[in-house]
Design a protein around this motif. Structure first.
Motif, PDB file in Angstrom:
ATOM      1  N   LYS A  30       0.897  -1.120  -0.001  1.00 20.31           N
ATOM      2  CA  LYS A  30       0.013   0.132  -0.121  1.00 20.31           C
ATOM      3  C   LYS A  30       0.947   1.163   0.085  1.00 20.31           C
ATOM      4  CE  LYS A  30      -1.696  -1.183   3.956  1.00 20.31           C
ATOM      5  NZ  LYS A  30      -1.211  -2.421   4.123  1.00 20.31           N
ATOM      6  N   THR A  31       1.901   1.263   0.997  1.00 21.19           N
ATOM      7  CA  THR A  31       2.699   2.507   1.093  1.00 21.19           C
ATOM      8  C   THR A  31       3.447   2.591  -0.367  1.00 21.19           C
ATOM      9  OG1 THR A  31       2.974   2.279   3.292  1.00 21.19           O
ATOM     10  CG2 THR A  31       4.505   3.418   2.403  1.00 21.19           C
ATOM     11  N   THR A  32       3.981   1.412  -0.870  1.00 24.26           N
ATOM     12  CA  THR A  32       4.749   1.444  -1.944  1.00 24.26           C
ATOM     13  C   THR A  32       3.921   2.217  -3.210  1.00 24.26           C
ATOM     14  OG1 THR A  32       6.021  -0.464  -1.274  1.00 24.26           O
ATOM     15  CG2 THR A  32       6.044  -0.069  -3.714  1.00 24.26           C
ATOM     16  N   PRO A  72       2.479  11.038   4.318  1.00 21.82           N
ATOM     17  CA  PRO A  72       3.213   9.848   4.455  1.00 21.82           C
ATOM     18  C   PRO A  72       2.735   9.146   5.832  1.00 21.82           C
ATOM     19  CG  PRO A  72       4.861  11.668   4.487  1.00 21.82           C
ATOM     20  CD  PRO A  72       3.356  12.372   4.410  1.00 21.82           C
ATOM     21  N   GLU A  73       3.145   7.622   5.449  1.00 21.78           N
ATOM     22  CA  GLU A  73       2.952   6.993   6.668  1.00 21.78           C
ATOM     23  C   GLU A  73       3.991   7.258   7.731  1.00 21.78           C
ATOM     24  OE1 GLU A  73       4.485   2.660   5.738  1.00 21.78           O
ATOM     25  OE2 GLU A  73       2.819   2.089   7.145  1.00 21.78           O
ATOM     26  N   THR A  74       5.239   8.035   7.647  1.00 22.53           N
ATOM     27  CA  THR A  74       5.952   8.317   8.640  1.00 22.53           C
ATOM     28  C   THR A  74       5.714   9.802   8.959  1.00 22.53           C
ATOM     29  OG1 THR A  74       7.465   9.202   6.944  1.00 22.53           O
ATOM     30  CG2 THR A  74       7.957   7.004   7.872  1.00 22.53           C
ATOM     31  N   ILE A  78      -3.189   9.520   1.787  1.00 24.81           N
ATOM     32  CA  ILE A  78      -3.390   9.616   3.235  1.00 24.81           C
ATOM     33  C   ILE A  78      -2.799   8.033   3.523  1.00 24.81           C
ATOM     34  CG2 ILE A  78      -3.935  10.490   5.430  1.00 24.81           C
ATOM     35  CD1 ILE A  78      -6.382  12.181   4.263  1.00 24.81           C
ATOM     36  N   ASP A  79      -1.728   8.015   4.187  1.00 23.55           N
ATOM     37  CA  ASP A  79      -1.196   6.615   4.594  1.00 23.55           C
ATOM     38  C   ASP A  79      -1.298   6.667   6.074  1.00 23.55           C
ATOM     39  OD1 ASP A  79       0.003   4.060   4.551  1.00 23.55           O
ATOM     40  OD2 ASP A  79       1.982   4.838   3.568  1.00 23.55           O
ATOM     41  N   GLU A  80      -2.260   5.694   6.378  1.00 22.99           N
ATOM     42  CA  GLU A  80      -2.448   5.029   7.618  1.00 22.99           C
ATOM     43  C   GLU A  80      -2.367   6.401   8.596  1.00 22.99           C
ATOM     44  OE1 GLU A  80      -0.979   1.531   9.186  1.00 22.99           O
ATOM     45  OE2 GLU A  80      -0.543   0.792   7.466  1.00 22.99           O
ATOM     46  N   PRO A  81      -3.496   7.399   8.795  1.00 21.11           N
ATOM     47  CA  PRO A  81      -3.365   8.487   9.538  1.00 21.11           C
ATOM     48  C   PRO A  81      -3.851   8.104  10.876  1.00 21.11           C
ATOM     49  CG  PRO A  81      -5.376   8.550   8.141  1.00 21.11           C
ATOM     50  CD  PRO A  81      -4.615   7.336   7.646  1.00 21.11           C
TER      51      PRO A  81
END
Ligand SMILES: Nc1ncnc2c1ncn2[C@@H]1O[C@H](COP(=O)(O)OP(=O)(O)OP(=O)(O)O)[C@@H](O)[C@H]1O
Ligand SMILES: [Mg+2]
Lengths: 241, 341
Positions: free
Chosen positions: A44-46, A86-88, A159-162
């Motif tokens: 997913k992130t990729t 981003p996830e980070t 939006i990645d895993e907020p």
């Protein structure tokens, strides 16, 4: 699908010598919220990073508003109207909250009305406006990261895993913010592990598995089908109550 | 300021004050205080301290670009010293026609004589930096070993070009008359040139701080030092920013070279290379990517060097290394750790 804002066709991504995405196909219709679900390591992130040009697609095409963006550099993708949370979180911790927002507002000073609107969901940002972002808590950093993506209107928000690591109260504020964005007509592609959140804000859903899309359809259909959830996500009823 | 903004400012002001890390800032003062009883005489201490400060400013000018270039793009530029030499030679070229001004000991014309030299040294070094970045650095982004080799090669080539153009000799470079000699203060002889260097250094530092904290470009540079991917994801072209930083850093190294050459009253092509070890130590002490840390590191190194050279001449060289070891034991990523590396 004539209303697709973003379409990925047969996208492959290699990171170094690892082959991570194996032909990803899906589209994100305009004005809707599309969920991207999948187990850890599904890609997913990729996928989000590939859309953003942070990883280069080795094969396939990414179409945004009718134009190919798969060969574009990241700044050009951003300027085409795509924002990334981003996830980070990637907040600039040495800068203040205000300075983070100032940089995110590319087109000039941040709009006061929009800022007040954001403060409505995330009052902590107002409270710590002049503090170094590095001193914020994890949840506050997440709010800042989202605020950066929406301080100016963007055509597509990734939006990645907020909700990772957020308290229920803040998850509530986040859902409210997403709903409000949706009402404003925003197009969102949202990666989320919290199925309850996905159910609440998602219109459509794509489920990834091993670098491919394993399922695409309406969020409501997936939410209503326990067997499908079990098969695609390994969710059992009691794991998301 | 609009009503809403002043309101948000108030909201910030009402907070308990954020902790700024003041400890490193106090170090140079502490060092100067500790050295005082050992040195004994006030006038000697003052002379040594001023000399140390002046030296620190020159090292700072030489090193500040290096720390930003590394912080922003992870580029190890072992050829940064080339710009120091280039600055020194360009100063020599520009000061020659100003001999008339340079020979009066009135302060105004004396300083005026330096202006074209400073301008040429900085602009010329910036141009050299542009070529250096384009030709040598750009092809080896992300490849540290190649960066080290090719930038060292660039330093050698620059030195040889300077030798070819100006001859192999050490070139005398007298200061303008007005910056010779000293003024008496509390029984200590305050060398005018050192005072001048300290003032220039402080102005440069203040300008850099202003740029980095009060302008959008400065914010982008600091943000890029921390996370360049995110700066790009916000829509800013980091490459373009980097070229600008590389050129500005080269210009500052050129200025440092000019100040150093007038301090020694001579210019030669290897002087840049000779300063490289010191500049690397300083940016490591300061924390890679931190301009503030670089400034404090440069002042610390130079002060300590001056005090030990007076008290224990044989230990002067070792003291710098020792300082680095102590600082890194205390803060393994330097005084101010900026990058996530
Ligand atoms: N920088 C990298 N180098 C090598 N492999 C990577 C890198 N980043 C991700 N991968 C691999 O790619 C695969 C997909 O990772 P990705 O981060 O896209 O998964 P994800 O679906 O976002 O997972 P999660 O839900 O845990 O965030 C994983 O197997 C991961 O190990
Ligand atoms: Mg992920």
């Amino acid at each position: 699908m004539s209303d697709a804002l973003l379409t990925l066709s047969g996208v492959h991504t290699h990171i170094g010598r690892y082959h991570i995405l194996h032909g990803v196909d899906f589209s994100v219709p305009k004005g809707r919220t599309t969920m991207l679900l999948g187990r850890n390591g599904a890609g997913k992130t990729t996928t989000l990073r590939t859309i953003m040009g942070l990883w280069r697609a080795s094969q396939g095409s990414i179409n945004f508003e009718g134009a190919s963006i798969e060969k574009m550099d990241t700044p050009d993708v951003a300027r085409a109207g795509i924002a990334l949370v981003p996830e980070t979180m990637a907040i600039f911790s040495d800068l203040t909250v205000r300075e983070n927002i100032v940089l995110a507002a590319r087109d000039g000073p941040p709009d006061e009305r929009r800022l007040a609107w954001i403060f409505g969901f995330f009052p902590a940002l107002k409270k710590f406006w002049l503090s170094r972002a590095g001193t914020l808590s994890g949840g506050q950093k997440q709010m800042l990261s989202i605020a950066r993506a929406i301080i100016e209107e963007r055509k597509l928000i990734l939006i990645d895993e907020p909700t990772k690591g957020l308290s229920p109260a803040i998850v509530g504020a986040l859902i409210e913010c997403l709903q409000e964005l949706k009402r404003g007509g925003a197009t969102i592609l949202l990666v989320e592990q919290n199925f309850r959140v996905a159910q609440e804000v998602g219109d459509l859903v794509c489920v990834m598995d091993s670098g491919r899309i394993a399922h695409a359809g309406a969020m409501a259909d997936l939410a209503a089908d326990d067997k499908l959830q079990q098969r695609l996500l390994g969710l059992s009823l009691d794991s998301h109550q | 300021m609009s009503a809403a903004e002043s309101q948000t400012l108030d909201a910030g002001a009402a907070l308990p004050q954020q902790k700024t890390d003041y400890v490193p800032i106090l170090l140079p003062f502490a060092l100067a205080l500790v050295a005082y009883p050992f040195v004994g005489s006030f006038s000697t201490w003052l002379t040594l301290t001023l000399a140390g400060l002046a030296m620190g400013m020159m090292i700072f000018a030489m090193a500040s670009g290096l720390t930003l270039v590394f912080g922003l793009m992870d580029v190890m530029n072992f050829g940064h010293g080339a710009f120091i030499s280039v600055g020194a030679y360009l100063a020599m070229v520009a000061i020659a026609p100003m001999a008339g001004y340079a020979h009066t000991d009135a302060l105004g014309p004396g300083l005026l004589a330096l202006l074209p030299a400073i301008a040429l040294a900085m602009i010329g070094s910036a141009a050299a930096g542009y070529v250096f970045e384009r030709v040598l650095v750009r092809p080896v982004y992300g490849q540290h070993l190649k960066q080290i080799l090719i930038t060292m090669g660039g330093l050698i080539v620059t030195e040889q070009v300077l030798y070819a153009a100006f001859g192999p000799q050490i070139n005398p470079l007298p200061r303008p008359e007005a910056l010779h000699g000293s003024i008496d203060f509390a029984g200590a002889a305050i060398e005018k040139y050192r005072l001048f260097v300290v003032i220039v250094g402080l102005v440069v530092f203040a300008l850099l701080q202003f740029l980095l904290t009060q302008t959008k470009i400065g914010l982008l540079i600091r943000a890029g030092v921390e996370n360049k991917e995110m700066v790009e994801a916000l829509g800013y072209r980091i490459r373009r920013l980097f070229v600008g930083v590389f050129m500005a850093g080269s210009a500052l190294a050129g200025l440092g070279g000019l100040l150093w050459a007038f301090n020694q009253e001579q210019a030669h092509a290897s002087m840049g290379g000779e300063m490289m070890v010191l500049t690397f130590i300083v940016i490591i002490i300061g924390g890679l990517g931190s301009v503030g840390g670089c400034f404090i590191g440069a002042v610390l190194v130079a002060l300590l060097n001056n005090y030990t050279a007076f008290l224990l001449p044989k230990a002067a060289l070792v003291s710098t290394i020792l300082l680095m070891v102590v600082v890194l034991l205390w803060r393994p990523r330097g005084l101010y750790a900026v990058t996530s590396r």
